[in-house]
Design a protein around this motif. Sequence first.
Motif, PDB file in Angstrom:
ATOM      1  N   PHE A 191       0.850  -1.190   0.000  1.00  0.00           N
ATOM      2  CA  PHE A 191       0.000   0.000   0.000  1.00  0.00           C
ATOM      3  C   PHE A 191       0.886   1.241   0.000  1.00  0.00           C
ATOM      4  N   LEU A 192       0.415   2.308  -0.614  1.00  0.00           N
ATOM      5  CA  LEU A 192       1.024   3.613  -0.409  1.00  0.00           C
ATOM      6  C   LEU A 192       0.497   4.167   0.910  1.00  0.00           C
ATOM      7  N   GLN A 193       1.210   5.092   1.509  1.00  0.00           N
ATOM      8  CA  GLN A 193       0.840   5.564   2.850  1.00  0.00           C
ATOM      9  C   GLN A 193      -0.573   6.144   2.918  1.00  0.00           C
ATOM     10  N   PRO A 194      -1.009   6.976   1.973  1.00  0.00           N
ATOM     11  CA  PRO A 194      -2.398   7.442   2.028  1.00  0.00           C
ATOM     12  C   PRO A 194      -3.410   6.311   1.861  1.00  0.00           C
ATOM     13  N   GLU A 195      -3.031   5.275   1.101  1.00  0.00           N
ATOM     14  CA  GLU A 195      -3.913   4.127   0.921  1.00  0.00           C
ATOM     15  C   GLU A 195      -4.055   3.337   2.214  1.00  0.00           C
ATOM     16  N   PHE A 358       0.873  13.758   4.296  1.00  0.00           N
ATOM     17  CA  PHE A 358       1.679  12.742   3.622  1.00  0.00           C
ATOM     18  C   PHE A 358       2.681  13.349   2.637  1.00  0.00           C
ATOM     19  N   GLU A 359       3.043  14.633   2.866  1.00  0.00           N
ATOM     20  CA  GLU A 359       3.974  15.289   1.941  1.00  0.00           C
ATOM     21  C   GLU A 359       5.354  14.631   1.938  1.00  0.00           C
ATOM     22  N   ASP A 360       5.711  13.959   3.013  1.00  0.00           N
ATOM     23  CA  ASP A 360       7.023  13.309   3.087  1.00  0.00           C
ATOM     24  C   ASP A 360       7.001  11.890   2.533  1.00  0.00           C
ATOM     25  N   ASP A 361       5.852  11.440   2.084  1.00  0.00           N
ATOM     26  CA  ASP A 361       5.721  10.067   1.588  1.00  0.00           C
ATOM     27  C   ASP A 361       5.690  10.052   0.065  1.00  0.00           C
ATOM     28  N   TYR A 362       6.416   9.119  -0.493  1.00  0.00           N
ATOM     29  CA  TYR A 362       6.398   8.938  -1.930  1.00  0.00           C
ATOM     30  C   TYR A 362       6.486   7.439  -2.206  1.00  0.00           C
ATOM     31  N   TYR A 363       6.801   7.052  -3.424  1.00  0.00           N
ATOM     32  CA  TYR A 363       6.874   5.635  -3.757  1.00  0.00           C
ATOM     33  C   TYR A 363       7.945   5.432  -4.812  1.00  0.00           C
ATOM     34  N   PHE A 390     -21.480  -3.960  -6.245  1.00  0.00           N
ATOM     35  CA  PHE A 390     -20.342  -3.442  -7.010  1.00  0.00           C
ATOM     36  C   PHE A 390     -19.126  -3.366  -6.097  1.00  0.00           C
ATOM     37  N   GLY A 391     -17.953  -3.276  -6.705  1.00  0.00           N
ATOM     38  CA  GLY A 391     -16.711  -3.013  -5.999  1.00  0.00           C
ATOM     39  C   GLY A 391     -16.036  -1.802  -6.625  1.00  0.00           C
ATOM     40  N   TYR A 392     -14.885  -1.426  -6.062  1.00  0.00           N
ATOM     41  CA  TYR A 392     -14.141  -0.275  -6.592  1.00  0.00           C
ATOM     42  C   TYR A 392     -12.703  -0.673  -6.892  1.00  0.00           C
ATOM     43  N   GLN A 393     -12.153  -0.084  -7.947  1.00  0.00           N
ATOM     44  CA  GLN A 393     -10.734  -0.206  -8.254  1.00  0.00           C
ATOM     45  C   GLN A 393     -10.152   1.186  -8.476  1.00  0.00           C
ATOM     46  N   GLY A 394      -8.905   1.359  -8.102  1.00  0.00           N
ATOM     47  CA  GLY A 394      -8.237   2.650  -8.274  1.00  0.00           C
ATOM     48  C   GLY A 394      -7.082   2.760  -7.313  1.00  0.00           C
ATOM     49  N   GLY A 395      -6.855   3.964  -6.769  1.00  0.00           N
ATOM     50  CA  GLY A 395      -5.773   4.119  -5.816  1.00  0.00           C
ATOM     51  C   GLY A 395      -5.319   5.552  -5.697  1.00  0.00           C
ATOM     52  N   ALA A 396      -4.229   5.738  -4.952  1.00  0.00           N
ATOM     53  CA  ALA A 396      -3.678   7.068  -4.706  1.00  0.00           C
ATOM     54  C   ALA A 396      -2.467   7.314  -5.601  1.00  0.00           C
ATOM     55  N   SER A 397      -2.181   8.579  -5.834  1.00  0.00           N
ATOM     56  CA  SER A 397      -0.989   8.959  -6.590  1.00  0.00           C
ATOM     57  C   SER A 397      -0.662  10.413  -6.267  1.00  0.00           C
ATOM     58  N   ARG A 398       0.565  10.805  -6.595  1.00  0.00           N
ATOM     59  CA  ARG A 398       0.963  12.204  -6.446  1.00  0.00           C
ATOM     60  C   ARG A 398       1.086  12.859  -7.812  1.00  0.00           C
ATOM     61  N   LYS A 415      10.005  25.723 -13.704  1.00  0.00           N
ATOM     62  CA  LYS A 415      10.485  24.396 -14.094  1.00  0.00           C
ATOM     63  C   LYS A 415      10.940  23.611 -12.869  1.00  0.00           C
ATOM     64  N   ASP A 416      11.668  24.244 -11.969  1.00  0.00           N
ATOM     65  CA  ASP A 416      12.132  23.563 -10.755  1.00  0.00           C
ATOM     66  C   ASP A 416      10.964  23.114  -9.888  1.00  0.00           C
ATOM     67  N   SER A 417       9.902  23.913  -9.848  1.00  0.00           N
ATOM     68  CA  SER A 417       8.753  23.553  -9.013  1.00  0.00           C
ATOM     69  C   SER A 417       8.074  22.284  -9.510  1.00  0.00           C
ATOM     70  N   LEU A 418       8.160  22.045 -10.809  1.00  0.00           N
ATOM     71  CA  LEU A 418       7.545  20.845 -11.372  1.00  0.00           C
ATOM     72  C   LEU A 418       8.435  19.617 -11.208  1.00  0.00           C
ATOM     73  N   GLY A 419       9.624  19.828 -10.709  1.00  0.00           N
ATOM     74  CA  GLY A 419      10.515  18.706 -10.433  1.00  0.00           C
ATOM     75  C   GLY A 419      10.289  18.080  -9.074  1.00  0.00           C
ATOM     76  N   THR A 420       9.398  18.662  -8.302  1.00  0.00           N
ATOM     77  CA  THR A 420       9.036  18.096  -7.000  1.00  0.00           C
ATOM     78  C   THR A 420       7.636  17.500  -7.100  1.00  0.00           C
ATOM     79  N   PRO A 421       7.322  16.510  -6.265  1.00  0.00           N
ATOM     80  CA  PRO A 421       6.002  15.881  -6.344  1.00  0.00           C
ATOM     81  C   PRO A 421       4.877  16.857  -6.042  1.00  0.00           C
TER      82      PRO A 421
END
Length: 572
Positions: A191-195, A358-363, A390-398, A415-421
């Motif tokens: 799992f990812l941390q938010p998940e 969860f800003e410090d969490d990534y994958y 029914f069920g659900y499929q999907g998940g979290a992402s940054r 440009k530098d700002s887009l280099g961070t999540p």
Amino acid sequence: MVNLNINAVKSHTFDAIVVGSGITGGWAAKELTEKGLNVLMLERGRDVKHIEDYKTAMTDIWDFQHRNKLSRETLEKYTTAARGNAYAVQEPSSYLFESDTDQPYIEKKPFDWVRGYQTGGKSLMWGRHSYRWNKEDFEANAKDGHGVDWPIRYEDLDSWYTYVEKFVGISGLKEGYDALPDGDFLKPMPFLQPEQYFREQVKSKFGRLVTIGRTANLTEAKECHTAVGRTACQYRSLCIRGCPFGGYFSTQSATLPAAMQTKRLTLVNDAIVTEIIYDEKFNKAKGVRVMNQHTNEVTEYFAKIIFMNAGTIPTASILLNSKSNRFQNGFGNDSDQVGRNLMDHNGGAGAMATIEGFEDDYYYGRRPTGLYVPRFRNWGNDKQEYLRGFGYQGGASRGNWNRGINKDGFGADFKDSLGTPGDWGMMLIGIGEMLPNEKNRMYHDNDKKDKWGMPLVTFDVERGENEQLMRKAMSQDMAEMYEAVGFKNIRPFDFPSNPGMGIHEMGTARMGKDPKTSVLNKNNQVHDCKNVFITDGSAMASSSCVNPSLTYMALTARAADFAVNELKKKNL
């Protein structure tokens, strides 16, 4: 006196014929050859060899002409792509899909027919989510009166689920949840941390399960996997292009090499099966008639048993085209159920939200699965205004650098700002059950033919009131869960979609107890011709709300075992 080329007949005679090389065709070939039969596999499309023919598997996205966008030419060729089914047809994978302009069909009502005609069929591009049906799934028809009662129950497939799971390699968590039975799993993907937070909060506040998607990707390669050349998943999440590592299950990576190792399999490509040949003297099928897709040359092949695994719609089409004095309405179609009860999963509705913290969490890597929320509606004491669930499929992402496309800014700092999540977000999409209904059908337009002279398939399928009520609940229920766990910017959605877009079509030659209302018996045999077996999606009497391929595989292994035993007893 008729002159027969006896040697030619012998060279075209096998113990078994398997029509189709997709997920179920591969399993049929594996099981039958391993049990000692000489098998002919017929594939209407071209050969795609494992590894060497996955021509885009190692190509970087920036090396594609359109950077993974679909060109106008592609949109004109693929109806599903033009309608927005991005998963089905992408620039790197479009070569694996059949063009609707080259192989047209007729829509009395809109239907997205996604096809992949090549060795391996759609096993090369499937979504790989692999779930067992639960006990209720096999009993629901009898309880609420929709469709016909299944002639089997969960217990009939339990051991066969285990059998195929071990060979396929399913990663997942055992949860002890009745609506989603546990299986024989490899270690789960993380799992990812938010998940993980979402999982804990949903259980605490609603008592509902959130688990990691059970997927046919190897988190570890066991001996049965390495024996056919497979290795563990590389977390590239480029599965739809074909996997040269064999990290996910496909015909090419698993069942085909297993069958070839027996030296009892013959694969013939470019072989369009036009009809089943019925022997009126012996009251059984004796073979199939085949047309070469390039030369139009017609060839006949013969066998003691035939497994139909061409796919839900092609299999029904072949049955309808196979007419004789005995079967004037199509092969095995005394019940007039061939082509009827066409179902696809009811999807495209759900909700998305942003997640604070969860800003410090990534994958690391690109995990080829996500979350799965199994059915909780109309389960236990819960009762809704609609039937089934029914069920659900999907998940979290940054958010990644793509978020800059719609943002104001320029220069080095931008440009530098887009280099961070970017911010965390979550999207979960509902996948619901579609009720069997004999008015939902495909049939032939005998006045319109394709370039091989086969009648064009016509679709007359629509979602009913039950499916529409369910779609509203899919959006509302997920939005309610997001709000309860503290997610922000909640956006319910119901994306426009047609039946077929789930790519889980099933039901056109259903199993049943009564030959008057079904096509197949409890062993997947055609009621009125016991040496013909159908184990692809055609056989399904209902749709459940989970991905169906694991059930297809279990049914195929079970039917192959029965067929070989019946041959040994000289009953076929």
